[in-house]
Design an enzyme around this catalytic site. Sequence first.
Site, PDB file in Angstrom:
ATOM      1  N   HIS A  29       0.794  -1.225   0.000  1.00 25.49           N
ATOM      2  CA  HIS A  29       0.000   0.000   0.000  1.00 25.49           C
ATOM      3  C   HIS A  29       0.829   1.280   0.000  1.00 25.49           C
ATOM      4  O   HIS A  29       0.284   2.372   0.095  1.00 25.49           O
ATOM      5  CB  HIS A  29      -0.959  -0.004   1.193  1.00 25.49           C
ATOM      6  CG  HIS A  29      -2.000  -1.068   1.080  1.00 25.49           C
ATOM      7  ND1 HIS A  29      -1.842  -2.315   1.633  1.00 25.49           N
ATOM      8  CD2 HIS A  29      -3.195  -1.081   0.461  1.00 25.49           C
ATOM      9  CE1 HIS A  29      -2.917  -3.042   1.364  1.00 25.49           C
ATOM     10  NE2 HIS A  29      -3.750  -2.326   0.650  1.00 25.49           N
ATOM     11  N   HIS A  36      -2.234  -6.675  -5.499  1.00 24.94           N
ATOM     12  CA  HIS A  36      -2.336  -7.798  -4.575  1.00 24.94           C
ATOM     13  C   HIS A  36      -3.786  -8.235  -4.381  1.00 24.94           C
ATOM     14  O   HIS A  36      -4.720  -7.518  -4.706  1.00 24.94           O
ATOM     15  CB  HIS A  36      -1.700  -7.434  -3.232  1.00 24.94           C
ATOM     16  CG  HIS A  36      -2.351  -6.274  -2.557  1.00 24.94           C
ATOM     17  ND1 HIS A  36      -2.089  -4.961  -2.906  1.00 24.94           N
ATOM     18  CD2 HIS A  36      -3.273  -6.212  -1.570  1.00 24.94           C
ATOM     19  CE1 HIS A  36      -2.811  -4.146  -2.156  1.00 24.94           C
ATOM     20  NE2 HIS A  36      -3.552  -4.889  -1.338  1.00 24.94           N
ATOM     21  N   CYS A  70     -13.538  -5.980   5.106  1.00 25.53           N
ATOM     22  CA  CYS A  70     -12.622  -6.328   4.024  1.00 25.53           C
ATOM     23  C   CYS A  70     -11.265  -6.668   4.609  1.00 25.53           C
ATOM     24  O   CYS A  70     -11.002  -6.411   5.788  1.00 25.53           O
ATOM     25  CB  CYS A  70     -12.519  -5.212   2.984  1.00 25.53           C
ATOM     26  SG  CYS A  70     -12.097  -3.601   3.626  1.00 25.53           S
ATOM     27  N   HIS A  72      -7.235  -8.945   3.561  1.00 24.45           N
ATOM     28  CA  HIS A  72      -6.317  -9.610   2.636  1.00 24.45           C
ATOM     29  C   HIS A  72      -6.146 -11.049   3.087  1.00 24.45           C
ATOM     30  O   HIS A  72      -5.740 -11.278   4.231  1.00 24.45           O
ATOM     31  CB  HIS A  72      -4.953  -8.917   2.659  1.00 24.45           C
ATOM     32  CG  HIS A  72      -5.014  -7.466   2.374  1.00 24.45           C
ATOM     33  ND1 HIS A  72      -5.090  -6.519   3.382  1.00 24.45           N
ATOM     34  CD2 HIS A  72      -5.043  -6.791   1.203  1.00 24.45           C
ATOM     35  CE1 HIS A  72      -5.147  -5.329   2.831  1.00 24.45           C
ATOM     36  NE2 HIS A  72      -5.126  -5.452   1.520  1.00 24.45           N
ATOM     37  N   GLU A  90     -13.685  -8.163  13.078  1.00 23.30           N
ATOM     38  CA  GLU A  90     -13.943  -6.741  12.846  1.00 23.30           C
ATOM     39  C   GLU A  90     -15.337  -6.314  13.281  1.00 23.30           C
ATOM     40  O   GLU A  90     -15.511  -5.242  13.852  1.00 23.30           O
ATOM     41  CB  GLU A  90     -13.740  -6.444  11.353  1.00 23.30           C
ATOM     42  CG  GLU A  90     -13.521  -5.001  11.055  1.00 23.30           C
ATOM     43  CD  GLU A  90     -12.991  -4.782   9.659  1.00 23.30           C
ATOM     44  OE1 GLU A  90     -13.765  -4.271   8.819  1.00 23.30           O
ATOM     45  OE2 GLU A  90     -11.816  -5.100   9.395  1.00 23.30           O
ATOM     46  N   GLU A 117      -4.352   1.863  -2.811  1.00 24.03           N
ATOM     47  CA  GLU A 117      -4.971   0.542  -2.946  1.00 24.03           C
ATOM     48  C   GLU A 117      -4.772   0.130  -4.401  1.00 24.03           C
ATOM     49  O   GLU A 117      -5.091   0.899  -5.310  1.00 24.03           O
ATOM     50  CB  GLU A 117      -6.478   0.610  -2.646  1.00 24.03           C
ATOM     51  CG  GLU A 117      -6.820   0.991  -1.232  1.00 24.03           C
ATOM     52  CD  GLU A 117      -6.740  -0.166  -0.255  1.00 24.03           C
ATOM     53  OE1 GLU A 117      -6.302  -1.272  -0.645  1.00 24.03           O
ATOM     54  OE2 GLU A 117      -7.120   0.044   0.898  1.00 24.03           O
ATOM     55  N   GLU A 119      -5.709  -3.373  -5.937  1.00 24.11           N
ATOM     56  CA  GLU A 119      -6.175  -4.678  -5.501  1.00 24.11           C
ATOM     57  C   GLU A 119      -6.955  -5.460  -6.551  1.00 24.11           C
ATOM     58  O   GLU A 119      -7.661  -4.900  -7.368  1.00 24.11           O
ATOM     59  CB  GLU A 119      -7.027  -4.518  -4.235  1.00 24.11           C
ATOM     60  CG  GLU A 119      -6.202  -3.972  -3.089  1.00 24.11           C
ATOM     61  CD  GLU A 119      -6.908  -3.932  -1.765  1.00 24.11           C
ATOM     62  OE1 GLU A 119      -6.203  -3.997  -0.744  1.00 24.11           O
ATOM     63  OE2 GLU A 119      -8.153  -3.835  -1.725  1.00 24.11           O
TER      64      GLU A 119
END
Length: 182
Positions: A29, A36, A70, A72, A90, A117, A119
């Site tokens: 980032h 990614h 959200c 990874h 979260e 970002e 992604e």
Amino acid sequence: MSVNREVHPVELVDDAGRSIGTCSVAEAHTLPGRHHRAYSVLLLGPDGVLLQRRAGVKTRFPLRWSNTTCGHPAPGGDLPDEAATRLAEEMGLTGIPLREVGEFDYRAEDAATNRVEDEHDHVLVGVVDTAPAPTPDPSEVAEWRWVPLAELRADLAARPDEYTPWLGGVLRLAAQAAADTH
């Protein structure tokens, strides 16, 4: 207890979404960014969609409204399992089946934090019959709300800077999947 997710590994991908290596979240980032793998979860219920307002300490797009959660996936990790774990961490929500409904690529720079970002985002949807009340981690989530989809679309069009730049793509895939099941 807050966890420093910036040191976790992410899976780098090519333009077709194929794995090509790893790096840390922070490196992925940092401008100019590294493409990614990521995931976005959206819960759909009788009151619309569940949004969260990202905590002010987030390193990318803090205090903006976004999808339910959200993150990874770890390189080689199981996407639905990791997304369900993140939903629990979260938002404090468990036992909601998630299904992947599509993928899209996006790139967005955050001028406020000087981060980016870049992604390949997998969108997962969970459908609930009753609207659960989350118990979010305050280091991740400033606030939450259920919003009717039509109202959200109108507000996103009128005030895009109040929302994360990936939310439009998430909504498009989630709405398409919801329409395909009816």
